[in-house]
Design a protein around this motif. Structure first.
Motif, mmCIF file in Angstrom:
data_model
loop_
_atom_site.group_PDB
_atom_site.id
_atom_site.type_symbol
_atom_site.label_atom_id
_atom_site.label_comp_id
_atom_site.label_asym_id
_atom_site.label_seq_id
_atom_site.Cartn_x
_atom_site.Cartn_y
_atom_site.Cartn_z
ATOM 1 N N UNK A 115 32.159 34.826 -16.911
ATOM 2 C CA UNK A 115 31.824 34.070 -18.114
ATOM 3 C C UNK A 115 30.753 33.029 -17.820
ATOM 4 N N UNK A 116 30.864 32.348 -16.666
ATOM 5 C CA UNK A 116 29.864 31.336 -16.323
ATOM 6 C C UNK A 116 28.505 31.974 -16.080
ATOM 7 N N UNK A 117 28.493 33.122 -15.408
ATOM 8 C CA UNK A 117 27.233 33.822 -15.169
ATOM 9 C C UNK A 117 26.591 34.192 -16.506
ATOM 10 N N UNK A 118 27.418 34.649 -17.451
ATOM 11 C CA UNK A 118 26.881 35.026 -18.763
ATOM 12 C C UNK A 118 26.405 33.792 -19.538
ATOM 13 N N UNK A 119 27.189 32.716 -19.495
ATOM 14 C CA UNK A 119 26.841 31.517 -20.246
ATOM 15 C C UNK A 119 25.489 30.952 -19.833
ATOM 16 N N UNK A 120 25.220 30.938 -18.528
ATOM 17 C CA UNK A 120 24.033 30.239 -18.053
ATOM 18 C C UNK A 120 22.875 31.165 -17.698
ATOM 19 N N UNK A 135 18.362 46.454 -17.468
ATOM 20 C CA UNK A 135 19.485 47.266 -16.997
ATOM 21 C C UNK A 135 19.370 47.398 -15.484
ATOM 22 N N UNK A 136 20.380 46.898 -14.764
ATOM 23 C CA UNK A 136 20.392 46.925 -13.292
ATOM 24 C C UNK A 136 21.741 47.449 -12.825
ATOM 25 N N UNK A 181 25.612 40.210 -17.979
ATOM 26 C CA UNK A 181 26.939 40.731 -18.280
ATOM 27 C C UNK A 181 27.010 42.202 -17.873
ATOM 28 N N UNK A 182 28.188 42.589 -17.369
ATOM 29 C CA UNK A 182 28.374 43.965 -16.917
ATOM 30 C C UNK A 182 28.735 44.869 -18.092
ATOM 31 N N UNK A 218 23.301 43.840 -17.886
ATOM 32 C CA UNK A 218 22.254 43.525 -18.845
ATOM 33 C C UNK A 218 22.289 42.022 -19.108
ATOM 34 N N UNK A 219 21.547 41.567 -20.091
ATOM 35 C CA UNK A 219 21.478 40.128 -20.325
ATOM 36 C C UNK A 219 21.470 39.808 -21.811
ATOM 37 N N UNK A 220 22.033 38.648 -22.172
ATOM 38 C CA UNK A 220 22.076 38.202 -23.556
ATOM 39 C C UNK A 220 20.813 37.474 -23.968
ATOM 40 N N UNK A 221 20.714 37.190 -25.271
ATOM 41 C CA UNK A 221 19.516 36.537 -25.806
ATOM 42 C C UNK A 221 19.478 35.033 -25.521
ATOM 43 N N UNK A 222 20.624 34.414 -25.216
ATOM 44 C CA UNK A 222 20.697 32.960 -25.128
ATOM 45 C C UNK A 222 20.601 32.456 -23.695
#
Length: 435
Positions: A230-235, A372-373, A239-240, A248-252
């Motif tokens: 969650x911390x990796x995604x937040x900052x 995508x990694x 996200x897996x 992949x990665x989010x927009x924020x």
């Protein structure tokens, strides 16, 4: 100022927030959403009636405008619903922070009372003074622990406020008026991230499996821990995706603040990346909208990410002017593109994975960055190919992107980039990159 004063001041800061105001904003978003949907329904009714009598070029153009306006109402309704959810997330986080703050304040008051009672009326004998002083030190130590706990409470709330606030500020239309304060600057973001590092380090340190995974660069293992993930995604936004077995990665993410500069690629090489990149010779895929003067940059990457991972990226960036000193913003709003990216083996034809827009907010799958990694140390980056389909907002933007990609491909035959136009509804193009 005593440690107790610090606790009370921090608790006061948290308790100033208004959950009622946040709840009002969420309800205002949904009320506006209902109005938008009513307008859309009215437009549809009008369009049906007009379509029966309007013919020819002017009539068809007018109906097309109504279609576009109706779609805009759909997009706005979706933005409003997602914004309502963000306000509710902030509201719930604030409510929890305030509850914790009240609890810590009560604990601090109890400790302070013990401390005051201990000093009140002690005798003049040195042994009484020594015992009271020692007891006071213990109570003050407990108060410091309370202060640290309360600081973590505020940091957690601040982190949620940062993430959800970023989502809100990237919305369009009426949501902008509900978004609140100005965007945080990079120094604030960095400070919040750094405050989280000790907590994550402690989490890893007390878990031998996580510690071993960190030492060996086993990100799959680390990301299996919900708190770390969650911390990796937040900052950082990563996200897996279990279905496709890729990250992949989010927009924020922080990357959305940073935009793009060419020297970022140099930083990647310093970090051990072995990537094929467009624009390495200074010739980039850029084009300008003649009506608005806005400049667009398309970036492609594929290859090896450290010794443990491989994959690809498609990035789309904008600038209000060609004179931007090399800095582009992450595409937002209508400028965002929907990308379906496939990484495959050029020699065998094997498809490793496809990201069809995962990571984008909402359901439209539009993003500024399709990444995508996959973690796999045994894949040879020289064998990787990337193909993608790109959907943009209108035919004009598609045609300008297509023309620029064709130009770039002709100027760089060693890239083995082929580009084809797709449909006009929606406007798409496809490419295959076999460098």
């Amino acid at each position: 100022m005593s440690v107790f004063d610090d606790i009370y001041a921090l608790a006061d800061q948290v308790e100033k927030g208004s959950t009622t105001e946040l709840d009002d904003r969420a309800r205002a978003c949904r009320a506006t959403k209902e109005m938008v949907q009513d307008t859309k329904a009215l437009l549809e009714s009008v369009r049906v009636q007009l379509s029966e009598g309007w013919h020819g070029g002017a009539g068809e153009a007018a109906l097309k405008s109504l279609d576009a306006f109706k779609k805009n109402r759909d997009d706005q309704a979706q933005d409003l619903e997602e914004s309502a959810k963000s306000f509710e997330t902030i509201r719930d986080a604030l409510a929890k922070a305030q509850q914790d703050a009240r609890s810590k304040r009560a604990d601090a008051q109890a400790l302070q009372k013990k401390s005051d009672d201990g000093w009140h009326g002690f005798g003049i004998r040195p042994v009484d003074l020594a015992a009271t002083w020692a007891r006071d030190k213990v109570l003050k130590a407990e108060a410091l622990v309370l202060l640290a706990d309360l600081a973590r409470v505020t940091t957690t709330y601040d982190a949620i406020l940062l993430i959800e606030g970023q989502k809100l500020r990237f919305k369009t239309g009426q949501v902008w008026e509900l978004a609140g304060s100005e965007k945080r600057n990079l120094a604030e973001i960095g400070a919040i991230m750094l405050r989280e590092v000790p907590g994550l380090a402690a989490l890893v340190a007390k878990n031998p499996e996580l510690r071993d995974a960190l030492l060996h660069g086993d990100w799959d293992k680390l990301m299996q821990n919900p708190e770390i993930a969650q911390k990796i995604y937040d900052y950082l936004g990563f996200r897996y995706n279990a279905e496709g077995d890729f990250y992949t990665t989010g927009e924020h993410s922080v990357q959305s603040y940073l935009g793009w500069r060419d020297f970022y690629d140099k930083l990647g090489r310093l970090g051990g990346m072995e990537l094929d990149e467009t624009g390495t010779d200074g010739d980039n895929m850029e084009f300008t909208d003649p009506e608005t003067g806005k400049t667009y940059r398309l970036e492609l990457w594929k290859g090896k990410y450290s010794n443990q991972a491989f994959g690809g990226e498609v990035g789309f960036y904008t600038s209000d002017s060609p004179n931007n000193n090399g800095h582009f913003n992450a595409a937002q709003g209508d400028d965002q593109i929907k990308v379906t990216q496939t990484i495959y083996n050029k020699e065998s034809g094997e498809v490793y994975f496809t990201n069809d827009g995962q990571g984008a907010d909402g359901t439209d799958k539009k993003h500024f960055w399709n990444l995508a990694i996959r973690t796999d140390p045994d894949v040879n980056p020289d064998q990787l190919g990337q193909r993608a389909t790109v959907e943009v907002r209108d035919v004009g933007l598609r045609d300008r992107m297509y023309a620029e990609m064709v130009r770039y491909a002709a100027a760089h035959p060693g890239d083995h980039l082929t580009v084809t136009k797709g449909s006009d509804h929606p406007p798409t193009l496809s490419y295959d990159w076999r460098k």
